[in-house]
Design a protein around this motif. Structure first.
Motif, mmCIF file in Angstrom:
data_model
loop_
_atom_site.group_PDB
_atom_site.id
_atom_site.type_symbol
_atom_site.label_atom_id
_atom_site.label_comp_id
_atom_site.label_asym_id
_atom_site.label_seq_id
_atom_site.Cartn_x
_atom_site.Cartn_y
_atom_site.Cartn_z
ATOM 1 N N UNK A 48 -2.617 55.503 11.562
ATOM 2 C CA UNK A 48 -3.098 56.623 10.652
ATOM 3 C C UNK A 48 -3.966 56.075 9.405
ATOM 4 N N UNK A 49 -3.752 54.937 9.082
ATOM 5 C CA UNK A 49 -4.774 54.494 8.232
ATOM 6 C C UNK A 49 -6.074 53.972 8.796
ATOM 7 N N UNK A 50 -6.392 53.657 9.989
ATOM 8 C CA UNK A 50 -7.307 53.082 10.468
ATOM 9 C C UNK A 50 -7.941 51.846 10.228
ATOM 10 N N UNK A 51 -8.953 51.342 10.902
ATOM 11 C CA UNK A 51 -9.579 50.214 10.676
ATOM 12 C C UNK A 51 -8.769 48.736 10.893
ATOM 13 N N UNK A 52 -8.939 47.860 10.668
ATOM 14 C CA UNK A 52 -8.312 46.580 10.951
ATOM 15 C C UNK A 52 -6.832 46.587 10.475
ATOM 16 N N UNK A 94 -3.694 44.969 8.601
ATOM 17 C CA UNK A 94 -3.182 43.721 7.888
ATOM 18 C C UNK A 94 -1.732 44.029 7.385
ATOM 19 N N UNK A 95 -0.932 42.948 7.561
ATOM 20 C CA UNK A 95 0.281 43.266 7.175
ATOM 21 C C UNK A 95 0.610 43.331 5.523
ATOM 22 N N UNK A 96 -0.567 42.741 4.854
ATOM 23 C CA UNK A 96 -0.532 43.086 3.401
ATOM 24 C C UNK A 96 -0.735 44.623 3.115
ATOM 25 N N UNK A 97 -1.480 45.126 3.713
ATOM 26 C CA UNK A 97 -1.711 46.723 3.502
ATOM 27 C C UNK A 97 -0.842 47.264 3.680
ATOM 28 N N UNK A 98 0.190 47.241 5.041
ATOM 29 C CA UNK A 98 1.148 47.914 5.417
ATOM 30 C C UNK A 98 2.377 47.971 4.376
ATOM 31 N N UNK A 99 2.581 46.540 4.207
ATOM 32 C CA UNK A 99 3.601 46.329 3.058
ATOM 33 C C UNK A 99 3.456 47.009 1.737
ATOM 34 N N UNK A 100 2.230 46.994 1.399
ATOM 35 C CA UNK A 100 1.927 47.976 0.124
ATOM 36 C C UNK A 100 2.207 49.270 0.214
ATOM 37 N N UNK A 101 1.815 49.922 1.329
ATOM 38 C CA UNK A 101 1.920 51.166 1.537
ATOM 39 C C UNK A 101 3.527 51.715 1.729
ATOM 40 N N UNK A 102 4.164 50.760 2.443
ATOM 41 C CA UNK A 102 5.476 51.019 2.516
ATOM 42 C C UNK A 102 6.428 50.949 1.167
ATOM 43 N N UNK A 103 5.814 49.895 0.318
ATOM 44 C CA UNK A 103 6.698 49.816 -1.222
ATOM 45 C C UNK A 103 6.145 51.097 -1.784
ATOM 46 N N UNK A 105 -0.038 48.108 15.549
ATOM 47 C CA UNK A 105 -1.321 47.796 14.823
ATOM 48 C C UNK A 105 -2.497 48.795 15.455
ATOM 49 N N UNK A 106 -3.398 49.212 14.689
ATOM 50 C CA UNK A 106 -4.674 49.924 15.223
ATOM 51 C C UNK A 106 -5.700 48.872 15.672
ATOM 52 N N UNK A 107 -6.132 48.160 14.695
ATOM 53 C CA UNK A 107 -7.121 47.236 15.280
ATOM 54 C C UNK A 107 -6.209 45.810 14.982
ATOM 55 N N UNK A 108 -5.693 45.179 15.946
ATOM 56 C CA UNK A 108 -5.134 43.683 15.747
ATOM 57 C C UNK A 108 -6.144 42.827 15.547
#
Length: 205
Positions: A89-93, A95-104, A49-52
């Motif tokens: 690398x994405x920066x900021x808070x 969020x799992x939803x953002x991570x999953x979307x990027x991996x998808x 996590x960048x910012x948990x």
């Protein structure tokens, strides 16, 4: 033969195990290795996590690049388990939803498995954009031996994963490191060396 994990078009099975990892310890690694073995995953990404967002304001969190370096040291040589810098690398808070979307986006043909502990599984409704996840991932709920199972959250595909009970926490390890108590066998040796080389968790930090 397992598909080539570097091929984004391969129909691979990818585990996503996110966390603060402050610091990583053997409990995290046992869960990652067991998930890969039990579920036949091609790789498990330890997403640092960048910012948990759930810990912001609760305590000081070690800088993300340092936590990533310790995770990378811990998994060096562990087949199929990788340190992942995507959220940093994405920066900021984070969020799992953002991570999953990027991996998808990166791996459109992959099956994604989101690995979480029982305590986390019980609070999924507090997550940012949690409603976007059930269609994207299978939830892997890690159950430590002797703990009472948590009911599967409604609407999710769930795989329970039982692992040996390991009474260890990152907070206890931070305390032990701060006062100079031993952490051998609780944290991989390579990760301990990395922690010491970076001067992390010393008393007063």
């Amino acid at each position: 033969m397992r598909p080539d994990p570097s091929d984004p078009g391969a129909p691979s099975r990818i585990g996503i195990f996110g966390g603060t990892f402050d610091p990583i310890h053997i409990g995290h690694l046992v869960a990652a290795v067991e998930a890969r073995f039990r579920l036949g995953l091609d790789r498990v990404l330890l997403v640092v996590a960048n910012e948990p967002w759930q810990k912001v304001g609760e305590r000081a969190v070690t800088a993300a690049p340092a936590r990533l370096a310790v995770v990378a040291a811990a998994v060096d040589g562990v087949e199929g388990v990788e340190a992942c810098s995507l959220e940093i690398d994405r920066g900021g808070p984070s969020f799992p939803a953002d991570t999953v979307a990027e991996l998808r986006r990166r791996h459109p043909a992959a099956q994604l498995f989101l690995v979480v502990g029982e305590d986390v599984a019980a609070s999924l409704d507090t997550w940012h954009r949690a409603e976007a996840l059930p269609e994207q991932v299978t939830l892997v709920v890690v159950r430590r031996g002797g703990m009472r199972p948590v009911p599967a959250p409604a609407g999710w595909r769930v795989e329970p994963l039982d692992i040996p009970a390991l009474d260890i926490s990152s907070s206890e390890l931070r305390r032990r490191l701060a006062v100079g108590e031993p952490v051998s066998f609780l944290i991989p040796d390579a990760a301990i060396r990395c922690i010491r080389s970076l001067g992390l968790y010393a008393e007063g930090r």
